[in-house]
Write an enzyme that holds these catalytic residues in place. Structure first.
Site, PDB file in Angstrom:
ATOM      1  N   LYS A  14       1.967   6.072   4.309  1.00  0.00           N
ATOM      2  CA  LYS A  14       1.247   6.578   5.391  1.00  0.00           C
ATOM      3  C   LYS A  14       0.728   5.408   6.511  1.00  0.00           C
ATOM      4  O   LYS A  14       0.994   5.348   7.302  1.00  0.00           O
ATOM      5  CB  LYS A  14       0.195   7.525   5.156  1.00  0.00           C
ATOM      6  CG  LYS A  14      -0.605   8.089   6.163  1.00  0.00           C
ATOM      7  CD  LYS A  14      -1.781   8.822   5.650  1.00  0.00           C
ATOM      8  CE  LYS A  14      -2.411   9.483   6.848  1.00  0.00           C
ATOM      9  NZ  LYS A  14      -3.703   9.962   6.542  1.00  0.00           N
TER      10      LYS A  14
ATOM     11  N   GLU B 111       5.688  -3.280   0.879  1.00  0.00           N
ATOM     12  CA  GLU B 111       5.595  -3.126  -0.685  1.00  0.00           C
ATOM     13  C   GLU B 111       4.926  -1.736  -0.888  1.00  0.00           C
ATOM     14  O   GLU B 111       3.726  -1.622  -0.914  1.00  0.00           O
ATOM     15  CB  GLU B 111       4.899  -4.388  -1.198  1.00  0.00           C
ATOM     16  CG  GLU B 111       5.513  -5.584  -0.862  1.00  0.00           C
ATOM     17  CD  GLU B 111       7.170  -5.616  -1.647  1.00  0.00           C
ATOM     18  OE1 GLU B 111       7.647  -4.629  -2.828  1.00  0.00           O
ATOM     19  OE2 GLU B 111       7.970  -6.249  -1.021  1.00  0.00           O
TER      20      GLU B 111
ATOM     21  N   GLY C  63       1.821   2.222   5.823  1.00  0.00           N
ATOM     22  CA  GLY C  63       3.151   1.532   6.243  1.00  0.00           C
ATOM     23  C   GLY C  63       3.719   2.086   7.489  1.00  0.00           C
ATOM     24  O   GLY C  63       4.216   0.970   8.254  1.00  0.00           O
TER      25      GLY C  63
ATOM     26  N   CYS D 287       1.881   0.918  -8.744  1.00  0.00           N
ATOM     27  CA  CYS D 287       2.940   1.198  -7.800  1.00  0.00           C
ATOM     28  C   CYS D 287       4.383   1.252  -8.829  1.00  0.00           C
ATOM     29  O   CYS D 287       5.057   2.058  -8.701  1.00  0.00           O
ATOM     30  CB  CYS D 287       3.168   0.286  -6.598  1.00  0.00           C
ATOM     31  SG  CYS D 287       3.318  -1.398  -7.198  1.00  0.00           S
TER      32      CYS D 287
ATOM     33  N   GLY E 137       0.768  -1.251  -0.090  1.00  0.00           N
ATOM     34  CA  GLY E 137       0.017  -0.042   0.038  1.00  0.00           C
ATOM     35  C   GLY E 137       0.805   1.199   0.221  1.00  0.00           C
ATOM     36  O   GLY E 137       1.947   1.178  -0.644  1.00  0.00           O
TER      37      GLY E 137
END
Length: 487
Positions: free
Chosen positions: A202, A221, A204, A256, A199
């Site tokens: 923030k 990740e 994370g 991503c 994700g």
């Protein structure tokens, strides 16, 4: 599975009970055998084959993802990961023999991969099938019990997992928990042996802070602003097609590893812009908002986040292609912007959408300073025929992965690690790297009772010290004396 019903709340007590059940299954040794691991992988492979239509429909519901894109970027990659793990599982599970040191002679040494225990996988919404099942495959292949928490922002795929996964795997060891922030919070309050999160940075940080309370290892990740450096010597027709499909053909930029911005020279920028315009029209038509080959923006919040970037002062007038939006359909056309201010939102934040700024420099070597002024990205791309520039890019740019003369394809190579560096992530997975991510590498040194070196024991004398120093420095004479001289 632990999907919520209208009468059921997944709270801290429910989370505790879930982890307790999984820990009991793990301690009973259910997950550790080759047979169990292989059976789960075979079940997942069967699920992918038998439920392809349902998976495609869920992705269409969540993201209006084109069928071809769903197959190429999610279903086929998940299938490949599963079959690759099945093919290599026995080899990965075997202890790895390593050399023994002269200081421990005679002995044998090996590295034993053992499962971590009970692990939590928190998935993302942009590739909600692949980014859920791929790390689960890694957890299973390493012999762990696992909870999958799919993203609530992709509700159709989340519901599908909760419904169909129990039909194909051992639900006493593999569970799905649906829900949003309260459910995720309840899960994060538990003690895990590993947390794998995909994700944004923030969340994370929240995951990492929760993990730190129990000294739980994490894989994060994340993402970042993935640059694309374009030299003027490239095959422009091929380069722009690859950039376009890697940006807008990857969930309309909601990926991503999608290109976040392009850097090229001021003199080459007009040619590059024109070639991209021609390619975009060929790919998505004169009215891209009506194209069935573009995913929609995931929700209204993200739509507004993107349009805020586009509408910012000194940015909206930099649009050289696209810019059309349809809030009702949550569609934004592929959009090119030329020379936006470096302090604008679009250049300070990860875009994660169909907007692509083009930054110009006098000479390409100036691009390294721009790239390195930002956080380290998950991916970085360079298009050039110049081997010197290519090597300079590899040497000067730190990124999770680098691809030369293409975009995004490196994640399809299961022999390469996929993961970030710095703020783009911690740890890597895919192929053997997934097995390693969910394993503990246990060092094992084995000796018999022969080969006793009396010099290692007190009382220490100058002679013993001489022998031990020689032994540590690799002296064969010292080894002979250590083994055969009696003290």
């Amino acid at each position: 599975m632990e999907g919520k019903t209208s009468n059921e709340v997944f709270n801290r007590e429910k989370a505790e009970a879930t982890v307790k059940e999984l820990r009991q299954s793990f301690r009973a040794g259910k997950t550790k055998t080759y047979e169990w691991r292989a059976a789960q992988l075979e079940g997942i492979a069967r699920l992918i084959k038998e439920k392809e239509s349902e998976i495609t429909q869920a992705l269409r519901s969540d993201l209006a993802k084109p069928e071809m894109e769903s197959y190429l970027h999610e279903i086929s990659l998940a299938k490949s990961a599963c079959l690759f793990a099945l093919k290599n599982l026995k080899k990965w599970m075997k202890p790895e023999k390593v050399p023994a040191a002269i200081t421990t002679f005679p002995s044998s040494a090996q590295i034993v991969s053992e499962p971590l225990g009970v692990v939590l996988v928190i998935s993302a919404w942009n590739y909600p099938f692949l980014l859920s099942i791929d790390p689960v495959i890694g957890a299973i292949v390493a012999g762990n019990a696992v909870v999958l928490k799919p993203s609530e922002i992709a509700p159709a795929t989340s519901e599908l997992f909760a419904k169909i996964l129990p039909e194909y795997v051992d639900s006493s060891c593999i569970k799905v928990v649906e829900g949003g922030v309260p459910e995720t919070t309840a899960l994060l309050e538990q003690k895990w042996d590993k947390i794998f999160y995909t994700g944004n940075g923030k969340v994370g940080r929240i995951v990492m802070a929760a993990a730190a309370k129990n000294l739980t290892p994490v894989s994060l990740e994340l993402g970042g602003k993935s640059p694309v450096l374009v030299d003027s010597d490239v095959n422009l027709k091929v380069a722009v097609k690859r950039i376009a499909v890697g940006k807008w053909g990857c969930n309309n930029g909601q990926a991503c590893i999608a290109p976040d911005y392009i850097i090229t020279t001021k003199s080459f920028a007009p040619q590059l812009v024109e070639a991209l315009k021609v390619t975009l029209e060929r790919f998505y038509g004169k009215n891209p908002l009506e194209s069935a080959d573009l995913s929609r923006i995931v929700n209204l919040n993200h739509f507004k986040h993107l349009t805020d970037m586009l509408d910012e002062e000194n940015v909206s007038d930099k649009i050289v292609c696209g810019g059309q939006t349809d809030e009702k359909q949550l569609k934004i056309a592929p959009t090119l912007l030329l020379d936006v201010p470096h302090d604008s939102l679009i250049m300070k934040n990860e875009i994660f959408g169909p907007l692509l700024p083009i930054v110009t420099v006098d000479k390409l070597e100036d691009s390294f300073e721009i790239i390195n002024s930002m956080s380290k990205p998950l991916a970085a791309y360079v298009f050039t025929k110049n081997k010197k520039l290519e090597q300079e890019f590899l040497s000067n740019v730190s990124a999770g992965g680098i691809l030369v003369n293409d975009v995004a394809l490196h994640l399809a190579n299961l022999y390469l690690p996929f993961g970030g560096v710095g703020e783009s992530g911690i740890g890597a997975y895919h192929g053997k790297f997934s097995f390693d991510a969910f394993s503990h590498k246990k060092a094992v040194l084995s000796r018999g009772f022969a080969g006793e070196a009396g010099a290692r024991y007190p009382p220490y004398t100058p002679e013993k010290q001489w022998i031990l120093k020689g032994l540590i420095n690799g002296s064969i004479v010292a080894l002979f004396l250590a083994l055969f001289k009696r003290f």
